[in-house]
Design a protein around this motif. Structure first.
Motif, PDB file in Angstrom:
ATOM      1  N   PHE B 174     -84.423-110.251 -28.053  1.00 16.62           N
ATOM      2  CA  PHE B 174     -84.695-110.737 -26.698  1.00 16.62           C
ATOM      3  C   PHE B 174     -83.827-110.017 -25.668  1.00 16.62           C
ATOM      4  CE2 PHE B 174     -86.567-114.694 -28.551  1.00 16.62           C
ATOM      5  CZ  PHE B 174     -87.789-114.539 -27.946  1.00 16.62           C
ATOM      6  N   LEU B 177     -85.270-106.687 -24.960  1.00 15.16           N
ATOM      7  CA  LEU B 177     -86.453-106.785 -24.097  1.00 15.16           C
ATOM      8  C   LEU B 177     -86.029-106.967 -22.639  1.00 15.16           C
ATOM      9  CD1 LEU B 177     -88.969-108.965 -26.101  1.00 15.16           C
ATOM     10  CD2 LEU B 177     -89.344-106.694 -25.224  1.00 15.16           C
ATOM     11  N   ILE B 180     -84.794-103.701 -21.338  1.00 14.97           N
ATOM     12  CA  ILE B 180     -85.915-102.785 -21.084  1.00 14.97           C
ATOM     13  C   ILE B 180     -86.599-103.137 -19.765  1.00 14.97           C
ATOM     14  CG2 ILE B 180     -88.220-102.152 -21.873  1.00 14.97           C
ATOM     15  CD1 ILE B 180     -87.209-102.486 -24.719  1.00 14.97           C
ATOM     16  N   LEU B 181     -86.845-104.431 -19.574  1.00 14.93           N
ATOM     17  CA  LEU B 181     -87.518-104.878 -18.340  1.00 14.93           C
ATOM     18  C   LEU B 181     -86.724-104.432 -17.124  1.00 14.93           C
ATOM     19  CD1 LEU B 181     -88.794-108.513 -18.825  1.00 14.93           C
ATOM     20  CD2 LEU B 181     -89.951-106.669 -17.663  1.00 14.93           C
TER      21      LEU B 181
END
Lengths: 231, 497
Positions: B174, B177, B180-181
């Motif tokens: 998580f 992620l 990355i976002l």
């Protein structure tokens, strides 16, 4: 009922996630003043390194790489600590027979070639795709092949430990050298040379060679520990 | 300059790589060297902290690249306070476990490497100013955690470690992620840079990144639905590791969560979310704690509950609230390890590790029992000890912000805590000892470690002013987001000019 509910929740979350992730537009230019241009401009100019990814991994964000190398070191250490008792109680190897003659003869020929390829990949990390992690992994696959082909093939655990430690010390020591010379941790303190030469890029090849040795020794040790339940 | 913040990471890493070599020279070095390193870093941390209070935050850039491009470490009054606290606890835990695993040499070598790395990972999380670097340190911390949990080679500890491994892997997924976002939208990984550009992000991405951060870091910070691994790990890990988890690792998790919510994003309602999730965590954990019959599980649930209270205090959002939260963190970091360290000696020779087996040990293990009782009194918040001032500051902060529900809850929970802690103390002192239980006298270094903690708890109880000025300074730093951004990005401007 409970399972259906969980499944439903997961599906809703997944659809939402997919929606957002698809609207991210990977690869398109969404930001204008990010760090990307700086890296693309500086790595050929200041560091004389043609592989920008290597420049980022080893120089700009070398601290992360030191952390990742430590993660691998910890994984092997933890595994050795956990399997210690089991290894000493059971005392047998999980694979008890050799492979066929063809595999044995073939792997003897392939083994030096694999090691050579691994060394090539990590020495040329700043010039071509690849680097310490990749090269080290290739070397470990060579040892994996030998361990699978010959059931009495053994690796000296003490040598592996010493290689691992020395490579780690080299990495951390190179980092501290920058601090000693009055700069910052991991700062490039060597002449960068001419781009695309083997001896160029300052400290980058040195660090990648250390990483290559370390990763190779660690993964080999990991395979060996898992395969040999006896020390 | 006395030293640089990067030494807090570089020296332990170098030591960890050196320990296997030292083992060839003299086996005792494996035990001694980590202690010397931790002591040196503690001294360094204290002196740097003094310097920071006089001259302002130190921003250390790594590899000679200015902040948005390279990685930087931030040693501010806030992060310095936490790193000093963590190193102090690490030193106590090293002293306590000096003789640990004396029989087998090989595991003890690995134990000290992993312990050193657990501490380094936690300090790295606190000091770094870069989200991906923080992710790397979370990995270092949790992997050492998995290894240390499974150290008592047995079925239950392997299960606990495996549970933690699964949860930890989900947590890092998580986090990745979320990173990355953010990178795909803003093109930067530096916390200060993200904070100054966060308004450019589309709201839906921002919310999703925040959700991912809360899910990922919530597992490390043990907030309610994500803390299933914690009681197992605390109860199955060796005693000193339980202490290290409650004194060091959880604090790092809370720090990371707070850094994301306070500095990285400015999302409306995230503070209220902290209050609500903190209250739920507090209620559930304390209700679970009262039902436990194993001492370490009880302590684990109590630890989770206290972390919920810390989140509630952070969620109040005022200067007083942050001050109270920090006070609670410091006081909990001192008291809970004392309980774990003394508690694990109390159940040393028992098979079940249950509360029943503590009956009447007060006469046979006077010092350990006394220290456990002192810890219990301190953690429920009875007046002359440090826990009282921590809870008191939470209550005043809540009262000044008009959060009556929080006040009621804290008072009600304190009663629950009194019930389950004093049930144990009652058994230790006023019950008849069972025949089968053999008392275990602590080693001299363990006694010394526990007594130091107890003395500090009492000292803070009588003179809270010893630490309040530092805590005020630290909470000031955390709340002053503009100053944080400016401190870091000004270095970058100097470079480009």
């Amino acid at each position: 009922m409970k399972k259906v509910l969980v499944l439903l929740l997961l599906v809703i979350f997944g659809v939402y996630l997919a929606d957002v992730m698809f609207s991210l537009e990977f690869g398109r230019q969404v930001f204008t003043d990010g760090v990307r241009d700086f890296y693309l401009e500086k790595s050929p100019l200041d560091l004389k390194v043609s592989n920008t990814i290597t420049a980022i991994v080893v120089n700009f964000r070398g601290f992360d790489t030191l952390g990742e190398v430590t993660v691998l070191f910890l994984a092997t250490t933890a595994m050795g600590g956990i399997l210690y008792k089991k290894r000493h109680a059971a005392g047998t190897r999980s694979v008890l027979f050799s492979s066929s003659k063809i595999v044995m003869a073939g792997s003897k020929i392939l083994f030096p070639a694999i090691i050579l390829l691994g060394v090539y990949v990590f020495i040329h990390g700043h010039l071509s795709p690849g680097g310490g992690f990749q090269g080290g992994t290739i070397i470990a696959t060579g040892f994996l092949l030998m361990l699978m082909a010959y059931y009495d093939y053994s690796v000296n655990h003490n040598v592996l430990t010493i290689i691992e430690s020395l490579a780690g010390i080299t990495f951390a020591g190179i980092g501290l050298m920058g601090l000693v010379k009055g700069g910052s941790f991991l700062e490039n303190t060597m002449p960068v040379g001419v781009m695309n030469n083997l001896f160029s890029g300052g400290l980058i090849p040195l660090i990648y060679i250390a990483v290559g040795f370390k990763v190779g020794a660690e993964l080999t040790g990991l395979i060996y520990t898992a395969l040999h339940e006896k020390d | 300059m006395v030293g640089s913040p990067v030494l807090f990471v570089a020296i332990p890493l170098l030591t960890a790589f050196l320990i296997p070599l030292f083992a060839y020279i003299w086996k005792e070095l494996v035990r001694i060297i980590p202690g010397i390193v931790i002591l040196y870093l503690l001294v360094l941390s204290v002196s740097l902290y003094g310097q920071v209070l006089r001259e302002g935050t130190i921003v250390e850039q790594i590899a000679g690249w200015a902040p948005p491009w390279g990685i930087n470490l931030v040693f501010s009054p806030f992060t310095g306070l936490l790193s000093t606290l963590m190193l102090f606890m690490a030193f106590i835990i090293w002293m306590y476990s000096y003789r640990f695993k004396n029989i087998d040499f090989e595991p003890s070598k690995k134990y000290f490497i992993l312990l050193l790395m657990l501490v380094t990972g936690s300090i790295g999380i606190v000091l770094t100013g870069d989200i991906f670097n923080q992710f790397v340190f979370i990995e270092i911390m949790s992997i050492s955690g998995y290894g240390l949990t499974a150290f008592y080679v047995g079925r239950d500890s392997a299960e606990a470690s495996f549970k933690y491994l699964i949860m930890g892997s989900i947590s890092s997924m998580f986090l990745l992620l979320a990173i990355i976002l953010i990178y795909s939208q803003l093109g930067t990984l530096n916390m200060a840079d993200i904070a100054s550009k966060a308004h450019l992000m589309k709201p839906e991405f921002k919310i999703l990144a925040l959700i991912f951060f809360i899910l990922g870091l919530g597992i490390e910070a043990e907030i309610f639905p994500l803390n299933g691994w914690a009681p197992d790990v605390y109860s199955q890990a060796p005693g000193p590791i339980g202490a290290a988890f409650s004194g060091i690792v959880v604090k790092a998790g809370i720090y990371a969560l707070i850094r994301v919510i306070y500095t990285l994003f400015d999302v409306e309602g995230s503070l209220q979310f902290l209050v609500i999730i903190g209250m739920i965590t507090l209620i559930i954990a304390e209700m679970a704690a009262i039902r436990q019959d194993k001492i370490k599980r009880m302590l684990a649930y109590s630890s989770i509950g206290q972390m919920g209270l810390v989140l509630v205090a952070f969620g109040i959002g005022t200067h007083e609230g942050v001050f109270a939260a920090l006070f609670l963190m410091v006081s909990h970091a001192l008291i809970k390890p004392l309980l774990f360290l003394s508690g694990s000696y109390l159940v040393f020779n028992s098979t079940e590790k249950s509360i029943k087996e503590l009956n009447g040990l007060g006469k046979f293990m006077p010092l350990t029992s006394f220290l456990f009782a002192l810890g219990a009194i301190a953690i429920v918040g009875l007046p002359p000890l440090s826990g009282f001032w921590a809870k008191w500051s939470v209550l005043t902060a809540a009262a000044n912000s008009g959060m009556l529900l929080v006040i009621g809850l804290v008072l009600a929970i304190s009663i629950v805590e009194i019930v389950y802690y004093f049930r144990v103390v009652n058994r230790i002192y006023f019950f008849k000892k069972e025949e089968s239980v053999v008392p275990k006298i602590p080693t001299i270094n363990a006694k010394f470690a526990m007594v130091i903690l107890a003395v500090i708890i009492v000292a803070i109880g009588f003179y809270p002013d010893l630490i309040t000025s530092y805590l005020h300074e630290a909470s000031e730093t955390l709340l002053d987001k503009g100053n944080y951004i400016q401190n870091i990005l000004s270095v970058a401007q100097q470079v480009t000019q």
